[in-house]
Design an enzyme around this catalytic site. Structure first.
Site, PDB file in Angstrom:
ATOM      1  N   ARG A  92     -94.538  83.927 -75.789  1.00  0.00           N
ATOM      2  CA  ARG A  92     -93.181  83.445 -76.468  1.00  0.00           C
ATOM      3  C   ARG A  92     -93.888  82.171 -76.258  1.00  0.00           C
ATOM      4  O   ARG A  92     -93.648  81.668 -74.878  1.00  0.00           O
ATOM      5  CB  ARG A  92     -92.003  83.993 -76.549  1.00  0.00           C
ATOM      6  CG  ARG A  92     -91.477  84.229 -75.544  1.00  0.00           C
ATOM      7  CD  ARG A  92     -90.096  84.957 -75.407  1.00  0.00           C
ATOM      8  NE  ARG A  92     -89.430  84.924 -74.183  1.00  0.00           N
ATOM      9  CZ  ARG A  92     -88.285  85.761 -74.214  1.00  0.00           C
ATOM     10  NH1 ARG A  92     -88.219  85.719 -75.146  1.00  0.00           N
ATOM     11  NH2 ARG A  92     -87.396  85.860 -73.034  1.00  0.00           N
ATOM     12  N   ASP A 131     -76.407  84.969 -70.609  1.00  0.00           N
ATOM     13  CA  ASP A 131     -77.471  84.757 -69.981  1.00  0.00           C
ATOM     14  C   ASP A 131     -78.834  84.479 -70.938  1.00  0.00           C
ATOM     15  O   ASP A 131     -79.653  84.570 -71.127  1.00  0.00           O
ATOM     16  CB  ASP A 131     -78.107  85.682 -68.944  1.00  0.00           C
ATOM     17  CG  ASP A 131     -77.669  87.208 -69.876  1.00  0.00           C
ATOM     18  OD1 ASP A 131     -76.296  87.128 -70.383  1.00  0.00           O
ATOM     19  OD2 ASP A 131     -78.795  87.895 -70.491  1.00  0.00           O
TER      20      ASP A 131
HETATM   21  P1  AMP Z   1     -80.807  91.786 -72.803  1.00  0.00           P
HETATM   22  O1  AMP Z   1     -79.986  91.705 -72.813  1.00  0.00           O
HETATM   23  O2  AMP Z   1     -81.905  92.183 -73.878  1.00  0.00           O
HETATM   24  O3  AMP Z   1     -81.628  89.563 -72.966  1.00  0.00           O
HETATM   25  O4  AMP Z   1     -81.551  91.713 -71.137  1.00  0.00           O
HETATM   26  C1  AMP Z   1     -80.480  91.139 -70.136  1.00  0.00           C
HETATM   27  C2  AMP Z   1     -80.914  91.482 -68.576  1.00  0.00           C
HETATM   28  O5  AMP Z   1     -81.970  93.023 -68.496  1.00  0.00           O
HETATM   29  C3  AMP Z   1     -82.359  90.554 -68.837  1.00  0.00           C
HETATM   30  O6  AMP Z   1     -82.501  89.977 -67.260  1.00  0.00           O
HETATM   31  C4  AMP Z   1     -83.442  90.940 -68.713  1.00  0.00           C
HETATM   32  O7  AMP Z   1     -84.260  90.627 -68.440  1.00  0.00           O
HETATM   33  C5  AMP Z   1     -83.220  92.204 -68.135  1.00  0.00           C
HETATM   34  N1  AMP Z   1     -83.958  93.828 -68.818  1.00  0.00           N
HETATM   35  C6  AMP Z   1     -83.490  93.674 -69.959  1.00  0.00           C
HETATM   36  N2  AMP Z   1     -84.706  94.886 -70.159  1.00  0.00           N
HETATM   37  C7  AMP Z   1     -85.560  94.933 -69.392  1.00  0.00           C
HETATM   38  C8  AMP Z   1     -87.223  96.241 -68.674  1.00  0.00           C
HETATM   39  N3  AMP Z   1     -87.351  96.673 -69.772  1.00  0.00           N
HETATM   40  N4  AMP Z   1     -87.372  95.537 -67.472  1.00  0.00           N
HETATM   41  C9  AMP Z   1     -87.104  94.927 -67.139  1.00  0.00           C
HETATM   42  N5  AMP Z   1     -86.045  94.027 -67.238  1.00  0.00           N
HETATM   43  C10 AMP Z   1     -85.437  94.134 -68.435  1.00  0.00           C
HETATM   44 MG    MG Z   2     -81.910  88.467 -72.357  1.00  0.00          MG
END
Ligand code: AMP
Ligand code: MG
Length: 513
Positions: free
Chosen positions: A191, A268
């Site tokens: 992306r 975030d």
């Molecule tokens: P999100 O709510 O999807 O934006 O994710 C919240 C946090 O969890 C962010 O810091 C992401 O990078 C981390 N995260 C989500 N899924 C994964 C994954 N499969 N592996 C590593 N980090 C993850």
């Molecule tokens: Mg995120």
């Protein structure tokens, strides 16, 4: 592709951790950690966005670039990295987070000098992955790839998507969080964005008491991404905060215009540039419902429901204000700016609605009209997009029941038909007071109201097809989303079939990705 032209200027500007160690840990006093993507041995390309590649300066794709698209082959001197940020998640402080499965390749400059950051999502663990694997599954990758481009062509500020590829590796996920983990195909998307900086980057510096770094990051952000700010000293940071408020309000208005629900508006996931970022359990709205949230994790409180997105943006800006206070050092200013956000947002919102209805401009009495409209939409369960498409086509002879009932998700009884007729009468009388011509009014509607939106059930069908090795629907959807104000494929401009009303992964989505 010109991948050797991607540079890493961010690394030279800020302190980082260069140990290349993807083990879980906190990294205080730094803004990033270098980390290499995982190695995938059998990548398979599903989609590549040629137009975007040319536009940002990466040029044409050749077979040999495939390994780069999943992060498994890098030019010699490329130092890849993940950034550290923090955030408030579902209203609570979550501490240090960071790019858990996003890895930055760096920045590419095109022939016009425009700079674009390039990052993989799903290419492996980083120091910020906590206990997760840093991978992404096919379904969430297809969803992010397609919606990024759909939003772009709708005219909504967004990060974009360059490529979508299978990694050749399976990933284990418990989609419904009910103790039934299953293997799914792993995928990586690339992306792009002018910058992936989030509110959370500034919150982290504040939380760690790193005021010098916070100021450096602000200076960097303003210099690179806010050319409109020409002031200096304290005023520069004040102008910056006002600017972020305006961009964020404008973005929320755009989400309301096209009927987009983000689903996880944690700080975030808020871009400092006012872009839509981090597409997860998002949804385009079918039937208009202010309470609609697609995210199963959000169901208890509906914090991130469609109609709350303006308020939540305001709450998130309040958290950002908190983080910037040590530099801005003027609580009154921050409070007043946050108050102004509400005024600015609602005015912009109502002006946007005027365009959807083909009105010449915002009149005092329109506020009541819009409230009546919201009531009508919810009571008659009308499809948000199709309602406006039908409204554009009404004539004095239109049988309103026949015209609007096919775009509703409930059957009209007499009471409902009366409500509809009353409303259309109000609408016609408002149109009479328009100072613009009928043609101008229609043009306004046709350029504001999309004819094609990327509905969840279409994505669901597309993902099923790709999983069974077919890409016809992906190709067709890609064409449709490039022309959202036209009706290229009538079969895509229909309301959601009732068979999908309660399909997991379609009417409701989990955060598992
Ligand atoms: P999100 O709510 O999807 O934006 O994710 C919240 C946090 O969890 C962010 O810091 C992401 O990078 C981390 N995260 C989500 N899924 C994964 C994954 N499969 N592996 C590593 N980090 C993850
Ligand atoms: Mg995120």
């Amino acid at each position: 592709m010109n991948i050797e032209h991607i540079g890493q200027p961010f690394l030279k500007k800020f302190p980082g951790d260069f140990s290349n160690n993807p083990l879980q840990r906190n990294t205080p006093k730094v803004l990033f950690a270098t980390v290499k993507p995982a190695e995938f041995y059998k990548p398979h390309l599903i989609a590549f966005n040629e137009a975007l590649s040319e536009e940002i300066g990466l040029g044409k794709f050749e077979e040999k670039d495939l390994n780069f698209l999943v992060g498994s082959q890098l030019p010699n001197n490329m130092q890849t990295y993940a950034t550290a940020y923090a955030g408030h998640q579902f209203g609570n402080w979550a501490g240090q987070l960071g790019d858990g499965r996003a890895i930055l390749a760096g920045e590419i400059t095109n022939a016009n000098g425009k700079k674009t950051e390039v990052q993989w999502k799903g290419a492996g663990a980083t120091p910020y992955s906590r206990r997760a694997d840093g991978r992404a599954v096919l379904r969430s990758s297809v969803r992010e790839y397609l919606i990024s481009e759909a939003m772009y062509h709708l005219g909504v500020p967004t990060t974009r998507a360059l490529s979508l590829a299978f990694t050749g590796e399976d990933v284990i996920r418990d989609i419904m969080y009910n103790g039934n983990p299953q293997y799914e195909k792993g995928a990586v998307i690339i992306r792009t964005a002018e910058s992936f900086l989030r509110f959370g980057h500034f919150e982290l510096m504040f939380a760690q008491g790193e005021h010098k770094l916070l100021q450096d990051l602000l200076d960097f952000t303003i210099e690179n991404y806010f050319p409109e700010i020409v002031s200096s000293g304290h005023q520069k940071y004040k102008d910056f905060f006002e600017n972020v408020c305006t961009r964020t309000a404008d973005l929320m208005v755009e989400w309301f215009r096209v009927g987009f629900v983000h689903g996880v508006m944690n700080t975030d996931n808020m871009s400092i540039l006012g872009l839509t970022i981090d597409y997860g359990p998002y949804s385009m709205m079918d039937e208009y419902n202010l309470n609609f949230t697609p995210n199963t994790t959000d169901l208890p409180g509906r914090r991130y429901a469609f109609g709350k997105q303006g308020q939540i943006a305001h709450w998130n800006l309040w958290k950002l204000a908190n983080a910037l206070q040590p530099i801005i050092n003027d609580e009154n200013f921050l409070e007043n700016t946050l108050k102004d956000f509400g005024i600015y947002f609602w005015e912009a919102h109502d002006k946007m609605l005027c365009k959807k209805f083909g009105f010449d401009g915002l009149k005092k009495e329109d506020a009541e009209f819009f409230t009546n409209w919201q009531g009508l939409m919810q009571e008659l369960q009308l499809d948000h997009t199709l309602f406006f498409n039908q409204l554009e086509k009404i004539t004095p002879d239109t049988d309103l029941n026949e015209h609007f009932s096919p775009v509703a998700y409930t059957v009209f009884n007499e009471e409902k038909i009366n409500k509809l007729e009353d409303f259309i009468e109000q609408y016609r009388s408002r149109l009479h007071s328009n100072s613009i011509s009928k043609q101008e009014s229609l043009k306004l509607m046709e350029t504001t109201n999309p004819k094609f939106i990327l509905r969840n059930y279409l994505l669901y069908e597309c993902i099923e097809e790709i999983s069974s090795g077919k890409t016809e629907m992906l190709v067709k959807l890609t064409q449709a989303l490039e022309h959202p104000y036209q009706e290229l494929f009538p079969e895509f401009s229909k309301k959601r079939p009732s068979s999908y009303n309660n399909t997991a992964g379609c009417s409701t989505l989990s955060c598992s990705s």
